[in-house]
Design a protein around this motif. Sequence first.
Motif, PDB file in Angstrom:
ATOM      1  N   ASP A 141       0.841  -1.185   0.000  1.00 57.52           N
ATOM      2  CA  ASP A 141       0.000   0.000   0.000  1.00 57.52           C
ATOM      3  C   ASP A 141       0.882   1.242   0.000  1.00 57.52           C
ATOM      4  O   ASP A 141       1.066   1.891   1.029  1.00 57.52           O
ATOM      5  N   VAL A 142       1.419   1.564  -1.179  1.00 55.47           N
ATOM      6  CA  VAL A 142       2.320   2.705  -1.282  1.00 55.47           C
ATOM      7  C   VAL A 142       1.583   4.015  -1.022  1.00 55.47           C
ATOM      8  O   VAL A 142       2.167   4.960  -0.501  1.00 55.47           O
ATOM      9  N   PHE A 143       0.308   4.075  -1.374  1.00 55.20           N
ATOM     10  CA  PHE A 143      -0.461   5.293  -1.105  1.00 55.20           C
ATOM     11  C   PHE A 143      -0.457   5.610   0.390  1.00 55.20           C
ATOM     12  O   PHE A 143      -0.154   6.729   0.799  1.00 55.20           O
ATOM     13  N   SER A 144      -0.797   4.612   1.211  1.00 58.77           N
ATOM     14  CA  SER A 144      -0.850   4.838   2.664  1.00 58.77           C
ATOM     15  C   SER A 144       0.519   5.205   3.222  1.00 58.77           C
ATOM     16  O   SER A 144       0.627   6.051   4.111  1.00 58.77           O
ATOM     17  N   LYS A 145       1.569   4.582   2.704  1.00 60.61           N
ATOM     18  CA  LYS A 145       2.931   4.886   3.145  1.00 60.61           C
ATOM     19  C   LYS A 145       3.261   6.346   2.844  1.00 60.61           C
ATOM     20  O   LYS A 145       3.743   7.077   3.713  1.00 60.61           O
ATOM     21  N   ILE A 146       2.981   6.770   1.615  1.00 58.64           N
ATOM     22  CA  ILE A 146       3.279   8.149   1.227  1.00 58.64           C
ATOM     23  C   ILE A 146       2.405   9.126   2.014  1.00 58.64           C
ATOM     24  O   ILE A 146       2.893  10.141   2.512  1.00 58.64           O
ATOM     25  N   ARG A 147       1.126   8.812   2.156  1.00 57.09           N
ATOM     26  CA  ARG A 147       0.222   9.691   2.905  1.00 57.09           C
ATOM     27  C   ARG A 147       0.733   9.887   4.336  1.00 57.09           C
ATOM     28  O   ARG A 147       0.801  11.002   4.845  1.00 57.09           O
ATOM     29  N   LYS A 148       1.122   8.777   4.963  1.00 59.59           N
ATOM     30  CA  LYS A 148       1.636   8.825   6.338  1.00 59.59           C
ATOM     31  C   LYS A 148       2.919   9.652   6.406  1.00 59.59           C
ATOM     32  O   LYS A 148       3.079  10.497   7.295  1.00 59.59           O
ATOM     33  N   ASP A 149       3.830   9.432   5.457  1.00 60.30           N
ATOM     34  CA  ASP A 149       5.094  10.168   5.440  1.00 60.30           C
ATOM     35  C   ASP A 149       4.866  11.652   5.176  1.00 60.30           C
ATOM     36  O   ASP A 149       5.507  12.508   5.799  1.00 60.30           O
ATOM     37  N   PHE A 150       3.973  11.979   4.260  1.00 60.68           N
ATOM     38  CA  PHE A 150       3.659  13.381   3.971  1.00 60.68           C
ATOM     39  C   PHE A 150       3.048  14.054   5.197  1.00 60.68           C
ATOM     40  O   PHE A 150       3.408  15.175   5.534  1.00 60.68           O
ATOM     41  N   ASP A 151       2.118  13.365   5.844  1.00 58.35           N
ATOM     42  CA  ASP A 151       1.483  13.939   7.037  1.00 58.35           C
ATOM     43  C   ASP A 151       2.514  14.203   8.133  1.00 58.35           C
ATOM     44  O   ASP A 151       2.515  15.259   8.758  1.00 58.35           O
ATOM     45  N   ALA A 152       3.408  13.237   8.346  1.00 56.42           N
ATOM     46  CA  ALA A 152       4.425  13.375   9.389  1.00 56.42           C
ATOM     47  C   ALA A 152       5.388  14.518   9.092  1.00 56.42           C
ATOM     48  O   ALA A 152       5.871  15.188  10.009  1.00 56.42           O
ATOM     49  N   ALA A 153       5.654  14.757   7.800  1.00 57.05           N
ATOM     50  CA  ALA A 153       6.612  15.798   7.419  1.00 57.05           C
ATOM     51  C   ALA A 153       5.931  17.142   7.132  1.00 57.05           C
ATOM     52  O   ALA A 153       6.617  18.116   6.805  1.00 57.05           O
ATOM     53  N   GLY A 154       4.603  17.173   7.211  1.00 62.04           N
ATOM     54  CA  GLY A 154       3.891  18.414   6.941  1.00 62.04           C
ATOM     55  C   GLY A 154       3.821  18.769   5.463  1.00 62.04           C
ATOM     56  O   GLY A 154       3.678  19.946   5.109  1.00 62.04           O
ATOM     57  N   VAL A 155       3.925  17.775   4.588  1.00 63.07           N
ATOM     58  CA  VAL A 155       3.828  18.013   3.145  1.00 63.07           C
ATOM     59  C   VAL A 155       2.355  18.149   2.781  1.00 63.07           C
ATOM     60  O   VAL A 155       1.548  17.263   3.067  1.00 63.07           O
TER      61      VAL A 155
END
Length: 108
Positions: free
Chosen positions: A50-64
């Motif tokens: 689930d690359v979408f969830s991984k990216i979403r989580k990483d973006f949220d954590a980094a404030g993207v």
Amino acid sequence: MTSSDDAVKTILRNKLLGRWAAEKLGLRGGEAEAYSEALARGEGDPEHSDVFSKIRKDFDAAGVDESDARILNVMTELMLKAGSLLPTARGDATDAAAVTLARKLMAP
């Protein structure tokens, strides 16, 4: 296209997606490449990762600030690009290398 080709296409899409996401996250050089490789490998099962969830989580954590719709749109665009690169690897050397990597990751 065979299921093996589909898997290679997904790996290549994830690799390209990882590059896009790494840039948004401010990752450069080896960090960006490691992030891209991790998405390409999909923790051993790139087709079901689930690359979408991984990216979403990483973006949220980094404030993207990227919407879900934008991430999904980029995923679709890159899947189309991956499909166009697969048969002939006509892209630049980096894209050809990504196709080669994807095929190696699929090798038994």
